[in-house]
Write a protein that holds these residues in place. Structure first.
Motif, PDB file in Angstrom:
ATOM      1  N   PRO A  20       0.840  -1.199   0.000  1.00 32.56           N
ATOM      2  CA  PRO A  20       0.000   0.000   0.000  1.00 32.56           C
ATOM      3  C   PRO A  20       0.876   1.251   0.000  1.00 32.56           C
ATOM      4  O   PRO A  20       2.065   1.186   0.330  1.00 32.56           O
ATOM      5  CB  PRO A  20      -0.784  -0.108   1.315  1.00 32.56           C
ATOM      6  CG  PRO A  20       0.070  -0.954   2.192  1.00 32.56           C
ATOM      7  CD  PRO A  20       0.816  -1.901   1.291  1.00 32.56           C
ATOM      8  N   ASN A  21       0.275   2.375  -0.385  1.00 32.55           N
ATOM      9  CA  ASN A  21       0.947   3.672  -0.271  1.00 32.55           C
ATOM     10  C   ASN A  21       2.214   3.782  -1.130  1.00 32.55           C
ATOM     11  O   ASN A  21       3.099   4.583  -0.856  1.00 32.55           O
ATOM     12  CB  ASN A  21       1.295   3.952   1.207  1.00 32.55           C
ATOM     13  CG  ASN A  21       1.505   5.434   1.458  1.00 32.55           C
ATOM     14  OD1 ASN A  21       0.825   6.262   0.867  1.00 32.55           O
ATOM     15  ND2 ASN A  21       2.453   5.769   2.315  1.00 32.55           N
ATOM     16  N   GLN A  83      -2.345   5.982  -9.833  1.00 33.24           N
ATOM     17  CA  GLN A  83      -2.574   6.835  -8.679  1.00 33.24           C
ATOM     18  C   GLN A  83      -2.044   6.078  -7.463  1.00 33.24           C
ATOM     19  O   GLN A  83      -2.268   4.873  -7.345  1.00 33.24           O
ATOM     20  CB  GLN A  83      -4.085   7.025  -8.479  1.00 33.24           C
ATOM     21  CG  GLN A  83      -4.750   7.925  -9.489  1.00 33.24           C
ATOM     22  CD  GLN A  83      -4.786   9.354  -8.997  1.00 33.24           C
ATOM     23  OE1 GLN A  83      -4.865   9.593  -7.813  1.00 33.24           O
ATOM     24  NE2 GLN A  83      -4.724  10.283  -9.920  1.00 33.24           N
ATOM     25  N   ARG A  84      -1.410   6.812  -6.572  1.00 28.95           N
ATOM     26  CA  ARG A  84      -0.801   6.154  -5.407  1.00 28.95           C
ATOM     27  C   ARG A  84      -1.828   5.341  -4.594  1.00 28.95           C
ATOM     28  O   ARG A  84      -1.520   4.286  -4.046  1.00 28.95           O
ATOM     29  CB  ARG A  84      -0.195   7.241  -4.525  1.00 28.95           C
ATOM     30  CG  ARG A  84       0.614   6.752  -3.369  1.00 28.95           C
ATOM     31  CD  ARG A  84       0.958   7.953  -2.505  1.00 28.95           C
ATOM     32  NE  ARG A  84       2.055   7.687  -1.614  1.00 28.95           N
ATOM     33  CZ  ARG A  84       2.547   8.589  -0.774  1.00 28.95           C
ATOM     34  NH1 ARG A  84       2.041   9.808  -0.724  1.00 28.95           N
ATOM     35  NH2 ARG A  84       3.544   8.276   0.016  1.00 28.95           N
ATOM     36  N   SER A  85      -3.063   5.850  -4.546  1.00 28.38           N
ATOM     37  CA  SER A  85      -4.063   5.229  -3.678  1.00 28.38           C
ATOM     38  C   SER A  85      -4.872   4.133  -4.380  1.00 28.38           C
ATOM     39  O   SER A  85      -5.859   3.649  -3.815  1.00 28.38           O
ATOM     40  CB  SER A  85      -5.037   6.306  -3.186  1.00 28.38           C
ATOM     41  OG  SER A  85      -5.630   6.928  -4.330  1.00 28.38           O
ATOM     42  N   THR A  87      -6.851   1.064  -5.733  1.00 25.22           N
ATOM     43  CA  THR A  87      -7.221  -0.233  -5.149  1.00 25.22           C
ATOM     44  C   THR A  87      -7.653  -1.182  -6.265  1.00 25.22           C
ATOM     45  O   THR A  87      -8.319  -2.183  -6.007  1.00 25.22           O
ATOM     46  CB  THR A  87      -8.373  -0.076  -4.129  1.00 25.22           C
ATOM     47  OG1 THR A  87      -9.437   0.644  -4.765  1.00 25.22           O
ATOM     48  CG2 THR A  87      -7.924   0.661  -2.879  1.00 25.22           C
ATOM     49  N   PRO A 247       0.435   7.144   5.136  1.00 23.59           N
ATOM     50  CA  PRO A 247      -0.578   7.294   4.105  1.00 23.59           C
ATOM     51  C   PRO A 247      -1.424   8.542   4.347  1.00 23.59           C
ATOM     52  O   PRO A 247      -1.727   8.876   5.495  1.00 23.59           O
ATOM     53  CB  PRO A 247      -1.434   6.030   4.251  1.00 23.59           C
ATOM     54  CG  PRO A 247      -0.586   5.062   4.981  1.00 23.59           C
ATOM     55  CD  PRO A 247       0.348   5.868   5.826  1.00 23.59           C
ATOM     56  N   SER A 248      -1.753   9.251   3.254  1.00 22.29           N
ATOM     57  CA  SER A 248      -2.558  10.461   3.402  1.00 22.29           C
ATOM     58  C   SER A 248      -3.971  10.104   3.884  1.00 22.29           C
ATOM     59  O   SER A 248      -4.417   8.969   3.740  1.00 22.29           O
ATOM     60  CB  SER A 248      -2.622  11.199   2.085  1.00 22.29           C
ATOM     61  OG  SER A 248      -3.052  10.310   1.092  1.00 22.29           O
ATOM     62  N   PRO A 250      -7.569   9.283   3.948  1.00 20.69           N
ATOM     63  CA  PRO A 250      -8.359   8.793   2.830  1.00 20.69           C
ATOM     64  C   PRO A 250      -9.491   9.761   2.457  1.00 20.69           C
ATOM     65  O   PRO A 250     -10.040  10.430   3.326  1.00 20.69           O
ATOM     66  CB  PRO A 250      -8.935   7.471   3.343  1.00 20.69           C
ATOM     67  CG  PRO A 250      -8.557   7.352   4.761  1.00 20.69           C
ATOM     68  CD  PRO A 250      -7.661   8.470   5.144  1.00 20.69           C
ATOM     69  N   GLY A 289      -1.768  11.481  -7.697  1.00 22.87           N
ATOM     70  CA  GLY A 289      -2.112  11.479  -6.269  1.00 22.87           C
ATOM     71  C   GLY A 289      -1.026  12.077  -5.398  1.00 22.87           C
ATOM     72  O   GLY A 289      -1.019  11.888  -4.189  1.00 22.87           O
TER      73      GLY A 289
END
Ligand code: GTP
Ligand code: MG
Length: 290
Positions: A20-21, A83-85, A87, A247-248, A250, A289
């Motif tokens: 993640p991230n 995008q970094r986020s 899913t 992580p930023s 959400p 992102g």
């Protein structure tokens, strides 16, 4: 569905979730394109039809997957950066890789006739691609990754342009041209092109010199970066601020959906520009992102 006694074999499937991230890059690369480009008589060193076909397949991938922020292509390769986020497919590497490489390959094959109208594909040599996934943990790494690919484009294109000028215009054999270029610097190659063949490398096609940047053209909501806006084509040490390891916060579901809709509606553009310097990135970090 009822469990059968065979169900246990599921345990042999290994999880392959990407961290993640991190920014995920999927890079696809043509398999054996040295041979393939000879068979289908690609122009040397750059075939505009082949490059436009690669770009068209990349656009199709961006159209199909809104989570891709930017793609960069050169020769027979394309890197897609998410995008970094994201899913998408729960960040499972094999799902991402297999879907991307098959979407790209199917589109490339489907669009082949409109780019190579007089050279149909033969079943004895069909275009195929491999793919790998890379995780980049900081924004600096993302910028350096793209810089790495674009510097490679510059180095290879200058070499290939000079090599083929020596062969096609200078009448040298491939071996002689290779010997002539051994140990030369960029300045030497520029001089060979200019003095012997009246070619000013700066005037070569931007697509050949810089590769192709494919992205959604919509105004970013992030603040512009400050600092040097001078485009550069030479490798520079990374000066990008490192991203936070945390992580930023959400986005809310509504924000997330609104952003997705915005991206879906944005036009996809192809540009042949410098992505090493800050200039391109002013106001554009948001598409990944950042
Ligand atoms: P693998 O990727 O390891 O399977 O080998 P490959 O043969 O595809 O070589 P590689 O990916 O390292 O390099 C791509 C090759 O594709 C180049 O060396 C060229 O031979 C060929 N190629 C790509 N674009 C063009 C083009 O526009 N014109 C010509 N003539 N050849 C090209
Ligand atoms: Mg290849």
């Amino acid at each position: 569905m009822a469990n059968s006694k065979y169900e246990y074999v599921r345990q042999f499937e290994q999880p392959d979730v990407l961290l993640p991230n991190t920014w995920i890059v999927v890079r696809i690369d043509g398999r054996g394109f040295h041979k393939l480009s000879n068979k289908y008589e690609f122009e040397k060193p750059n075939d505009r039809r082949a490059l436009n076909l690669m770009n068209a397949a990349a656009v199709a991938v961006l159209e199909a997957f809104v989570d891709v922020g930017i793609a960069y292509g050169v020769s027979d390769e394309f890197s897609f950066i998410f995008q970094r986020s994201t899913t998408l497919f729960d960040r499972r590497a094999s799902k991402l890789l297999s879907t991307f490489v098959s979407t790209f390959t199917a589109t490339y094959t489907h669009l082949w006739p409109s780019h190579f109208s007089s050279t149909p594909l033969s079943s004895s040599m069909l275009p195929t691609f491999d793919a790998r996934a890379i995780m980049l943990p900081s924004w600096g790494n993302v910028r350096d990754y793209l810089a790495w690919r674009q510097v490679d484009c510059h180095i290879n294109n200058l070499y290939n342009t000079t090599f083929w000028a020596l062969v096609q215009k200078g009448g040298l054999t491939a071996q002689e041209a290779e010997q002539e270029l051994a140990g030369t610097l960029s300045a030497d190659k520029n001089e060979i092109l200019f003095k012997r063949f009246d070619i000013n490398y700066n005037n070569e096609d931007e697509m050949f010199k810089k590769g192709s940047v494919v992205f959604r053209d919509y105004p970013s909501t992030t603040k512009p970066h400050t600092g040097d806006t001078t485009p550069s084509s030479l490798p520079q040490p990374s000066t990008h601020p490192e991203s936070t390891a945390i992580p930023s916060v959400p986005q809310s579901k509504t924000q997330f959906e609104a952003e997705k809709t915005r991206r879906r509606r944005a036009g996809i553009v192809i540009r042949h520009v410098d992505i090493i310097g800050e200039g391109f990135w002013v106001g554009r970090g948001g598409m990944l992102g950042e």
